[in-house]
Design an enzyme around this catalytic site. Structure first.
Site, PDB file in Angstrom:
ATOM      1  N   ASP A  33      15.037 -34.685  -6.956  1.00 52.62           N
ATOM      2  CA  ASP A  33      14.746 -35.781  -7.880  1.00 52.62           C
ATOM      3  C   ASP A  33      16.020 -36.558  -8.219  1.00 52.62           C
ATOM      4  O   ASP A  33      15.995 -37.777  -8.354  1.00 52.62           O
ATOM      5  CB  ASP A  33      14.138 -35.234  -9.185  1.00 52.62           C
ATOM      6  CG  ASP A  33      12.722 -34.734  -8.960  1.00 52.62           C
ATOM      7  OD1 ASP A  33      12.229 -34.842  -7.809  1.00 52.62           O
ATOM      8  OD2 ASP A  33      12.112 -34.218  -9.927  1.00 52.62           O
ATOM      9  N   GLU A  35      18.700 -36.982  -6.351  1.00 54.55           N
ATOM     10  CA  GLU A  35      19.085 -37.868  -5.248  1.00 54.55           C
ATOM     11  C   GLU A  35      18.205 -39.117  -5.238  1.00 54.55           C
ATOM     12  O   GLU A  35      18.681 -40.230  -5.042  1.00 54.55           O
ATOM     13  CB  GLU A  35      18.935 -37.136  -3.911  1.00 54.55           C
ATOM     14  CG  GLU A  35      20.047 -36.133  -3.647  1.00 54.55           C
ATOM     15  CD  GLU A  35      19.738 -35.264  -2.429  1.00 54.55           C
ATOM     16  OE1 GLU A  35      20.333 -35.478  -1.367  1.00 54.55           O
ATOM     17  OE2 GLU A  35      18.860 -34.378  -2.556  1.00 54.55           O
ATOM     18  N   ASP A  37      16.598 -40.441  -7.808  1.00 44.75           N
ATOM     19  CA  ASP A  37      16.942 -41.295  -8.954  1.00 44.75           C
ATOM     20  C   ASP A  37      18.185 -42.119  -8.695  1.00 44.75           C
ATOM     21  O   ASP A  37      18.274 -43.272  -9.098  1.00 44.75           O
ATOM     22  CB  ASP A  37      17.169 -40.440 -10.209  1.00 44.75           C
ATOM     23  CG  ASP A  37      15.851 -39.917 -10.750  1.00 44.75           C
ATOM     24  OD1 ASP A  37      14.800 -40.449 -10.328  1.00 44.75           O
ATOM     25  OD2 ASP A  37      15.876 -38.975 -11.570  1.00 44.75           O
ATOM     26  N   SER A  82     -22.934 -49.962  -2.264  1.00 43.00           N
ATOM     27  CA  SER A  82     -22.973 -48.561  -2.691  1.00 43.00           C
ATOM     28  C   SER A  82     -23.770 -47.804  -1.643  1.00 43.00           C
ATOM     29  O   SER A  82     -24.310 -48.397  -0.720  1.00 43.00           O
ATOM     30  CB  SER A  82     -23.599 -48.449  -4.068  1.00 43.00           C
ATOM     31  OG  SER A  82     -24.869 -49.026  -4.022  1.00 43.00           O
ATOM     32  N   GLU A 114     -17.335 -36.648   5.025  1.00 44.70           N
ATOM     33  CA  GLU A 114     -16.153 -36.664   4.150  1.00 44.70           C
ATOM     34  C   GLU A 114     -16.534 -36.195   2.757  1.00 44.70           C
ATOM     35  O   GLU A 114     -17.702 -36.164   2.417  1.00 44.70           O
ATOM     36  CB  GLU A 114     -15.629 -38.107   3.999  1.00 44.70           C
ATOM     37  CG  GLU A 114     -15.230 -38.760   5.273  1.00 44.70           C
ATOM     38  CD  GLU A 114     -15.154 -40.281   5.128  1.00 44.70           C
ATOM     39  OE1 GLU A 114     -14.947 -40.780   4.003  1.00 44.70           O
ATOM     40  OE2 GLU A 114     -15.312 -40.950   6.151  1.00 44.70           O
ATOM     41  N   LYS A 116     -17.144 -36.793  -1.098  1.00 45.88           N
ATOM     42  CA  LYS A 116     -17.432 -37.945  -1.955  1.00 45.88           C
ATOM     43  C   LYS A 116     -16.599 -37.742  -3.217  1.00 45.88           C
ATOM     44  O   LYS A 116     -16.923 -36.908  -4.070  1.00 45.88           O
ATOM     45  CB  LYS A 116     -18.929 -38.025  -2.279  1.00 45.88           C
ATOM     46  CG  LYS A 116     -19.276 -39.279  -3.051  1.00 45.88           C
ATOM     47  CD  LYS A 116     -20.783 -39.472  -3.103  1.00 45.88           C
ATOM     48  CE  LYS A 116     -21.151 -40.803  -3.705  1.00 45.88           C
ATOM     49  NZ  LYS A 116     -20.607 -41.025  -5.043  1.00 45.88           N
ATOM     50  N   ASP A 118     -15.140 -38.248  -6.784  1.00 40.99           N
ATOM     51  CA  ASP A 118     -15.754 -38.779  -7.995  1.00 40.99           C
ATOM     52  C   ASP A 118     -14.714 -39.556  -8.796  1.00 40.99           C
ATOM     53  O   ASP A 118     -14.090 -39.037  -9.714  1.00 40.99           O
ATOM     54  CB  ASP A 118     -16.311 -37.610  -8.817  1.00 40.99           C
ATOM     55  CG  ASP A 118     -17.305 -38.099  -9.852  1.00 40.99           C
ATOM     56  OD1 ASP A 118     -17.622 -39.301  -9.853  1.00 40.99           O
ATOM     57  OD2 ASP A 118     -17.755 -37.271 -10.661  1.00 40.99           O
ATOM     58  N   TYR A 230     -10.790 -44.365   2.316  1.00 42.49           N
ATOM     59  CA  TYR A 230     -11.829 -43.864   3.223  1.00 42.49           C
ATOM     60  C   TYR A 230     -12.515 -44.915   4.084  1.00 42.49           C
ATOM     61  O   TYR A 230     -13.481 -44.621   4.758  1.00 42.49           O
ATOM     62  CB  TYR A 230     -12.888 -43.081   2.440  1.00 42.49           C
ATOM     63  CG  TYR A 230     -13.372 -43.764   1.177  1.00 42.49           C
ATOM     64  CD1 TYR A 230     -14.075 -44.949   1.236  1.00 42.49           C
ATOM     65  CD2 TYR A 230     -13.115 -43.196  -0.076  1.00 42.49           C
ATOM     66  CE1 TYR A 230     -14.513 -45.572   0.084  1.00 42.49           C
ATOM     67  CE2 TYR A 230     -13.547 -43.815  -1.235  1.00 42.49           C
ATOM     68  CZ  TYR A 230     -14.245 -44.997  -1.143  1.00 42.49           C
ATOM     69  OH  TYR A 230     -14.673 -45.602  -2.285  1.00 42.49           O
ATOM     70  N   LYS A 317     -25.636 -35.785  -2.333  1.00 39.16           N
ATOM     71  CA  LYS A 317     -25.131 -35.406  -3.647  1.00 39.16           C
ATOM     72  C   LYS A 317     -25.354 -33.916  -3.884  1.00 39.16           C
ATOM     73  O   LYS A 317     -26.443 -33.394  -3.640  1.00 39.16           O
ATOM     74  CB  LYS A 317     -25.866 -36.192  -4.734  1.00 39.16           C
ATOM     75  CG  LYS A 317     -25.667 -37.695  -4.628  1.00 39.16           C
ATOM     76  CD  LYS A 317     -24.467 -38.160  -5.393  1.00 39.16           C
ATOM     77  CE  LYS A 317     -24.885 -38.518  -6.767  1.00 39.16           C
ATOM     78  NZ  LYS A 317     -24.008 -39.401  -7.456  1.00 39.16           N
ATOM     79  N   CYS A 411     -38.468 -41.853 -40.820  1.00 37.39           N
ATOM     80  CA  CYS A 411     -37.129 -41.995 -40.240  1.00 37.39           C
ATOM     81  C   CYS A 411     -36.167 -41.005 -40.900  1.00 37.39           C
ATOM     82  O   CYS A 411     -36.065 -40.969 -42.130  1.00 37.39           O
ATOM     83  CB  CYS A 411     -36.636 -43.419 -40.445  1.00 37.39           C
ATOM     84  SG  CYS A 411     -34.903 -43.631 -40.000  1.00 37.39           S
ATOM     85  N   CYS A 414     -33.547 -43.373 -43.041  1.00 36.36           N
ATOM     86  CA  CYS A 414     -33.886 -44.191 -44.208  1.00 36.36           C
ATOM     87  C   CYS A 414     -35.228 -43.805 -44.833  1.00 36.36           C
ATOM     88  O   CYS A 414     -35.615 -44.341 -45.865  1.00 36.36           O
ATOM     89  CB  CYS A 414     -33.886 -45.667 -43.835  1.00 36.36           C
ATOM     90  SG  CYS A 414     -35.218 -46.109 -42.714  1.00 36.36           S
ATOM     91  N   CYS A 429     -38.254 -46.635 -35.902  1.00 32.87           N
ATOM     92  CA  CYS A 429     -38.060 -46.953 -37.310  1.00 32.87           C
ATOM     93  C   CYS A 429     -38.013 -48.471 -37.351  1.00 32.87           C
ATOM     94  O   CYS A 429     -37.209 -49.091 -36.650  1.00 32.87           O
ATOM     95  CB  CYS A 429     -36.728 -46.359 -37.792  1.00 32.87           C
ATOM     96  SG  CYS A 429     -36.150 -47.106 -39.326  1.00 32.87           S
ATOM     97  N   CYS A 434     -32.079 -50.074 -41.863  1.00 32.59           N
ATOM     98  CA  CYS A 434     -31.840 -48.629 -41.774  1.00 32.59           C
ATOM     99  C   CYS A 434     -30.369 -48.386 -41.410  1.00 32.59           C
ATOM    100  O   CYS A 434     -29.867 -48.943 -40.433  1.00 32.59           O
ATOM    101  CB  CYS A 434     -32.761 -48.046 -40.715  1.00 32.59           C
ATOM    102  SG  CYS A 434     -32.345 -46.386 -40.212  1.00 32.59           S
TER     103      CYS A 434
HETATM  104  S1  IVH Z   1     -17.844 -45.120   1.732  1.00 38.93           S
HETATM  105  C1  IVH Z   1     -19.879 -48.878   2.798  1.00 38.93           C
HETATM  106  N1  IVH Z   1     -16.632 -42.813   1.400  1.00 38.93           N
HETATM  107  O1  IVH Z   1     -19.043 -43.509  -3.562  1.00 38.93           O
HETATM  108  C2  IVH Z   1     -18.917 -47.821   2.451  1.00 38.93           C
HETATM  109  N2  IVH Z   1     -17.463 -43.922  -0.524  1.00 38.93           N
HETATM  110  O2  IVH Z   1     -22.020 -44.981  -3.768  1.00 38.93           O
HETATM  111  C3  IVH Z   1     -19.160 -47.318   1.103  1.00 38.93           C
HETATM  112  N3  IVH Z   1     -17.013 -42.759  -2.629  1.00 38.93           N
HETATM  113  O3  IVH Z   1     -18.752 -46.939  -4.128  1.00 38.93           O
HETATM  114  C4  IVH Z   1     -18.231 -46.359   0.592  1.00 38.93           C
HETATM  115  N4  IVH Z   1     -15.939 -41.044  -1.756  1.00 38.93           N
HETATM  116  O4  IVH Z   1     -16.801 -45.452  -4.781  1.00 38.93           O
HETATM  117  C5  IVH Z   1     -17.261 -43.832   0.799  1.00 38.93           C
HETATM  118  N5  IVH Z   1     -15.507 -40.773   1.255  1.00 38.93           N
HETATM  119  C6  IVH Z   1     -16.128 -41.795   0.662  1.00 38.93           C
HETATM  120  C7  IVH Z   1     -16.304 -41.852  -0.735  1.00 38.93           C
HETATM  121  C8  IVH Z   1     -16.991 -42.940  -1.293  1.00 38.93           C
HETATM  122  C9  IVH Z   1     -16.372 -41.609  -2.881  1.00 38.93           C
HETATM  123  C10 IVH Z   1     -17.656 -43.615  -3.659  1.00 38.93           C
HETATM  124  C11 IVH Z   1     -17.341 -45.073  -3.549  1.00 38.93           C
HETATM  125  C12 IVH Z   1     -18.663 -45.770  -3.370  1.00 38.93           C
HETATM  126  C13 IVH Z   1     -19.637 -44.735  -3.833  1.00 38.93           C
HETATM  127  C14 IVH Z   1     -20.910 -44.845  -3.029  1.00 38.93           C
END
Ligand code: IVH
Length: 675
Positions: A33, A35, A37, A82, A114, A116, A118, A230, A317, A411, A414, A429, A434
């Site tokens: 760190d 070096e 900095d 999405s 891949e 997903k 969050d 991604y 999911k 209610c 109230c 209500c 209220c």
């Molecule tokens: S692909 C058309 N890959 O999930 C390509 N999305 O509902 C669309 N997300 O809005 C996205 N990991 O925010 C893709 N490996 C991944 C992801 C990913 C998370 C999210 C992304 C997207 C939502 C899909």
């Protein structure tokens, strides 16, 4: 300006970029760190001495000094879609079948699976190898310009690595990814916030989302955000497969999650999904599923898009995390609309990162249907949304002490007699004075998406309503007359009251659409308010419009227009608007000047099916460029846009000599128009 200084500056930037990459992307630093900095300080010093040499992509420029007043919106070159969700193995088979149906018989299909992640999705534009803009998803067509904030994230490259090799083909690219916060970092941040008495974030995703929308990039820089990328979008179409594109992203200096698998069949995909699910609890960050994408980019293009999601990808999911606990009681909460909803009071239990002691029971019908009784053992779940819910009862462990519940007749706040409309499950209500309804309305009014009054949180609203200082929205703007009284309240003091009064003053700058949303009119959410504001441009025009005029606005239906008419028929509400106007709130909006483009002031007709977007999306795009979409072809039609299997409208257009555009031409014109 000295030449040696310039040379050294360039050298230092390259070296620092490389160390940032090793540290933040590869997690394999090879210097200490100290070096690092010392290199950074040397660069800072040289830049201070030669300010003309400072460029926005210098590593010292990750954190800007300017506060963002309001985020500008930037249209997405490619819509940010999405994904369709799936939860069962059988739905993955359905997905595979649909993919195959969309391609030629017997064609080979490979999938990439891949994580997903969050977090919050982001679109990064690199022009000439430099990060130009970073935008949030927004409504899918345009998002907020959060470039200054995203630049502070060290794993986001400001300059692409190895760009020289790809200068031509990667001249202008978009990279999609997810901004997220690790679970431990989120907990640490919440602990700090609790100590300062600040509002806690509900989960890592919310804390990432809240952070990238902050006005001060210096605070963003102090929050430990990271990125996983991604997807690569390139109008030059040079790539062959998604897998290769992910490899390319890595070479360009991006973080790509290492958990990704190339599969030759949907059964392999299913196996990988269950492997991923098992890893879920051992990861330092949250994932809520897997994403499955067709590997070949040509196949992706041929499959195209339906409604708001691509046909070539799907999200699988994971099951929501569940826990068991005892239902100690059921209380009834009064919302801002007067709807009374049952809340489960639980024996506190730890679930997915937080301790839960309350959960929603939705409505009385649901309680009856699931036969939920006090003293039962219930299964609770944290789904996609933040509020946990009671999913079921473990009837096998029910004892004699279980007590069925009845809805209240009055209610709980109230005491007025409740009313249940025939067509609804909720009890209401009807007393607009209220206290709980007042609190709910004020809390909505002050919330971030509405008037955004920082410091006027629920605790303060409760207090002010109970003290009789606040009844209606306009009282907020009279609070300054009670300054001394407020300062005298224990816990508050001079500084917090000054800040509060300043943010009340500041909120008067919120645009008309936000003010309209803040009024809390039933069915008028943020999106609807935006549409109404840009269509009617002033509250007076909206008040004088009749239901038909309102529902003729694209995507505004009869329930919204009825609700608006009902709201403005009440003369209290009209008076309220008058008072708020006197306080300086915005009730008008300037007509957005749309720059000259192909679509402006022309009428189009859509026919047949488009493979890249739904009709709604196409309509929205055309209107955003100032064009009109009509449902029938006439002499007034400027052009028709003919997708596949266009029928009689195409014939009619031919007979009337109306110009015909195919999808490709349409997309090209859209792209030109939105630049
Ligand atoms: S692909 C058309 N890959 O999930 C390509 N999305 O509902 C669309 N997300 O809005 C996205 N990991 O925010 C893709 N490996 C991944 C992801 C990913 C998370 C999210 C992304 C997207 C939502 C899909």
């Amino acid at each position: 300006m000295s030449a040696p200084a310039e040379k050294r500056i360039n050298e230092l930037r390259a070296v620092i970029n490389e160390h940032d990459y090793k540290y933040y992307v590869l997690a394999q630093p090879d210097i200490s760190d100290e070096e690092y900095d010392s290199l950074y300080k040397e660069l800072e010093k040289l830049e201070n001495e030669n300010p003309a040499l400072i460029t926005p992509d210098s590593p010292t420029q990750r954190v800007g000094k300017d506060l963002t007043k309001e985020f500008a919106t930037i249209p997405h070159r490619f819509p940010m879609l999405s994904l369709a969700n799936s939860y069962e193995e059988s739905e993955l088979h359905d997905f595979d079948r649909r993919v195959r149906e969309g391609l030629s018989a017997g064609e080979k299909v490979e999938y990439v699976v891949e994580f997903k992640i969050d977090g919050v999705s982001i679109n990064l534009n690199y022009t000439g190898g430099r990060l130009k803009t970073a935008t949030t998803r927004g409504d899918g067509f345009e998002g907020d310009d959060v470039t200054a904030n995203i630049k502070t994230i060290r794993s986001v490259p400001l300059l692409l690595k190895n760009f020289e090799k790809h200068r031509e083909e990667l001249a202008d690219i978009e990279v999609r990814g997810e901004i997220y916060m690790e679970i431990d970092e989120f907990k640490k941040l919440n602990t700090e916030r609790a100590e300062k008495g600040e509002k806690l974030f509900a989960n890592p995703r919310n804390s990432a989302a809240g952070t990238i929308k902050m006005q001060d990039p210096r605070i963003v820089a102090s929050r430990p955000l990271k990125i996983f990328t991604y997807y690569l979008l390139n109008s030059k179409d040079t790539g062959t497969t998604h897998f290769k594109n992910l490899e390319l992203l890595k070479k360009l200096g991006f973080r790509v999650n290492s958990h990704l698998k190339l599969c030759g069949s949907i059964s392999d995909v299913i196996e990988v999904c269950s492997e991923f699910e098992k890893l879920r609890d051992s990861l330092p960050y949250e994932i809520d599923g897997a994403v499955i994408k067709v590997n070949s980019l040509t196949q992706q293009r041929r499959l195209g898009t339906i409604a708001k999601s691509p046909r070539w990808a799907v999200a699988y999911k994971f099951r929501a995390k569940q826990a068991k606990t005892m239902l100690k009681g059921i209380t009834w909460q009064v919302g801002r609309t007067g709807a009374i909803t049952p809340v489960a009071e639980l024996d506190p239990v730890f679930l997915a990162g937080s301790t839960i002691s309350r959960a929603t029971l939705h409505n009385y019908d649901e309680i009856k249907r699931k036969d939920i009784r006090v003293n039962d053992i219930v299964i609770i779940e944290k789904g996609g949304d933040v509020i946990p819910k009671v999913v079921s009862v473990e009837t096998s462990s029910r004892k004699d002490d279980s007590i069925p519940t009845q809805p209240p007749s009055v209610c709980p706040s109230c005491g007025s007699v409740l009313f249940k409309p025939e067509s609804e499950v909720a009890y209401y209500c009807e007393n607009t004075m209220c206290p709980e309804q007042i609190k709910g309305r004020l809390s909505h009014f002050a919330s971030r998406g509405a008037m955004d009054i920082e410091g006027l949180g629920d605790a303060l609203i409760d207090l002010f309503v109970d003290m009789g200082f606040l009844h209606s929205y306009d009282d907020i703007f009279e609070l300054y007359t009670r300054r001394d009284e407020l300062i005298a309240i224990e816990r508050l003091g001079e500084k917090s009251i000054s800040n509060l009064l300043a943010s009340i003053e500041e909120c008067k700058k919120q645009p008309f659409s936000k003010v309209l949303f803040a009024l809390g009119i039933r069915y008028v959410g943020a999106g609807v308010a935006k549409k109404l504001a840009s269509q009617f441009l002033s509250i007076d025009k909206l008040i004088s419009a009749n239901e038909d005029e309102i529902s003729s606005v694209y995507e505004i239906g009869p329930s919204i227009s009825k609700s608006l008419s009902k709201f403005f028929e009440d003369e209290h509400n009209v008076k309220l608007v008058g008072k708020l106007r006197q306080h300086g709130l915005n009730f008008t909006e300037e007509k957005k000047e749309i720059e000259e483009n192909f679509f402006l002031n022309k009428t189009f007709v859509l026919t047949g099916s488009l493979s890249n977007m739904s009709r709604d999306e196409a309509t929205e795009k055309i209107s955003s460029l100032g064009g009109k979409v009509s449902s029938s072809v006439s002499k007034k039609t400027f052009a028709i846009i003919a997708g596949e299997e266009a029928g009689s409208k195409l014939e009619k257009a031919r007979s009337l000599n109306v110009r015909i555009l195919n999808e490709e031409e349409f997309l090209r014109l859209l792209e030109e128009g939105s630049q």
